[in-house]
Scaffold this active site. Sequence first.
Site, PDB file in Angstrom:
ATOM      1  CD  GLU A 123      76.007  53.202  99.503  1.00 51.61           C
ATOM      2  OE1 GLU A 123      76.705  53.436  98.492  1.00 51.61           O
ATOM      3  OE2 GLU A 123      76.150  53.779 100.592  1.00 51.61           O
ATOM      4  CG  HIS A 140      58.945  50.540 116.479  1.00 47.48           C
ATOM      5  ND1 HIS A 140      57.872  50.893 115.688  1.00 47.48           N
ATOM      6  CD2 HIS A 140      58.529  49.475 117.220  1.00 47.48           C
ATOM      7  CE1 HIS A 140      56.852  50.096 115.947  1.00 47.48           C
ATOM      8  NE2 HIS A 140      57.230  49.219 116.874  1.00 47.48           N
ATOM      9  CG  HIS A 143      61.828  31.599  51.417  1.00 51.49           C
ATOM     10  ND1 HIS A 143      60.950  32.223  52.280  1.00 51.49           N
ATOM     11  CD2 HIS A 143      61.888  32.371  50.294  1.00 51.49           C
ATOM     12  CE1 HIS A 143      60.487  33.317  51.718  1.00 51.49           C
ATOM     13  NE2 HIS A 143      61.039  33.446  50.494  1.00 51.49           N
ATOM     14  N   PRO A 144      63.560  32.271  54.288  1.00 53.59           N
ATOM     15  CG  PRO A 144      63.471  34.595  54.139  1.00 53.59           C
ATOM     16  CD  PRO A 144      63.955  33.387  53.408  1.00 53.59           C
ATOM     17  CG  ASN A 168      50.951  36.490  66.276  1.00 51.86           C
ATOM     18  OD1 ASN A 168      51.808  37.368  66.143  1.00 51.86           O
ATOM     19  ND2 ASN A 168      49.784  36.531  65.645  1.00 51.86           N
ATOM     20  CB  SER A 223      84.378  60.724 100.807  1.00 53.97           C
ATOM     21  OG  SER A 223      84.255  62.128 100.708  1.00 53.97           O
ATOM     22  CB  SER A 224      85.614  63.119  95.878  1.00 55.18           C
ATOM     23  OG  SER A 224      84.502  63.959  96.200  1.00 55.18           O
ATOM     24  CE  LYS A 233      81.234  59.194 104.533  1.00 58.49           C
ATOM     25  NZ  LYS A 233      80.546  58.258 103.645  1.00 58.49           N
ATOM     26  N   GLY A 283      56.618  41.561  68.132  1.00 58.63           N
ATOM     27  CA  GLY A 283      57.985  41.123  67.910  1.00 58.63           C
ATOM     28  C   GLY A 283      58.219  40.592  66.506  1.00 58.63           C
TER      29      GLY A 283
END
Length: 474
Positions: free
Chosen positions: A340, A197, A138-139, A150, A327-328, A333, A107
């Site tokens: 989902e 089940h 200064h950077p 690190n 639905s299209s 529906k 990084g």
Amino acid sequence: MTEYRMQRDSMGEVRLPANAYYGAQTQRAVENFPISGQRLPAELIHAIGLVKWAAASVNRDLGLLTGSGKRPLSEAEVDALLAACREVAEGRLDDQFPIDVYQTGSGTSSNMNANEVISNRAIELAGDDRFGLAKPIHPNDHVNLGQSTNDIFPTAIHVAAARGIHDRLIPALKRAGALLREKAAQWQGILKIGRTHLADATPLSLGQEIGGLARQLELSVGRADRALEAILELPAGGTAVGSGINTHCEFGARVARFLAARTGIPFVEAADHFEANAQRDGLVESHGQLRAVAVTLFNVANNIRWLGSGPRCGFQEIKIPDLQPGSSIMPGKVNPVMSESLMQAAARVIGNDQAIAVGGAAGGQFQLNIMMPMMGDVILESIRLLGGGVLAFAAKCLENLQPNPEACEASVEKSLALVTGLNPYIGYEQAAALAKEAFKTGKTIRQICREQQILPEDELAEALDPWRMTRPVA
């Protein structure tokens, strides 16, 4: 005004956008890594700004910025440096971070991006020419004082991830769990058939079923808490390899205290800086807990989807809010879209866990892990998906769930599993024979028992009382 400007660094001249706050090292990284078009996540940029703010504040308090060092700053310049750090932390300079996620593994490019942006913005705030050759703020010498990529970059990852878990994910899980717990209490009096089940089982109340889902989310809060706990130790103070070279002995502890105070999260200095610099096991552990949360959310959303299936040819034991046409081609529906959506988000998080595991296992050699940008991006995506997904699911689906008592109760009497209540009276084998007879003839268990006079009517009523089957015998 020219479109570009030239800037020189240790490797020569670089052309970069004229008004950019970033400098030559950032521009080199932009040119070197045209990989995905995906920049560092905003949450991580803001965390880097917060960590730089912490570092600058600690260095100011220790007298390292205004002392007798190589480039001492005035009080006004220190104030400008702190202000520039805050601007990054607050998201006001996000457009100045153009580097691709898939960059140098430590990084370093993004750390220097932050150093350059903060330096030039601080110079501007102090009233000087940020494009001049001299860098009074200064950077490296000031913004990055007492730091290395690190230790600072993984510190920022921990801070960003912890804030996401603490501020967004945990509250969202609590909200969803509370909604389901409320529904469970309200629906205790609605009898329905159980399913194991996906086959008919003994009765239970709808409240009992929903209460089980609520408990899953309540347990997920604990897992999110453990995900947070795994990343509370911060590497800041280890600098290059963990030895703390070129930093003050109190730097790490003070930075951790500053970050804890600003975020409300109990960050602490790493117990062992060599481990903290070299390995990202904490991220692996944290994401493992997030994976478990994702598994739970997938399961809860899927169960809600099944219970709401229909409206006429499915279970329809609960009514899911209608949100949009489904639905299209099929008029009228409506689909369980929020279930989902959450299931897809959870599936992505489950897949992300593999990337985190590979990054932790393969990336950490000796004193540095070289998979950090990817790992940071992935864990933040997972937190974002889980937090946003469950919050939307709670608001758009769980909030307005309704029971369908008629559908719940309609299947109870005809269930063959009611025969289980006869086990204490006639034994498993005879009960099984009755179930087969009922299935063959299409009659209910109660009808078969009456025809064959299996038990006196009062005992039969007690044995086949479905509510009696929803709890242990006293």
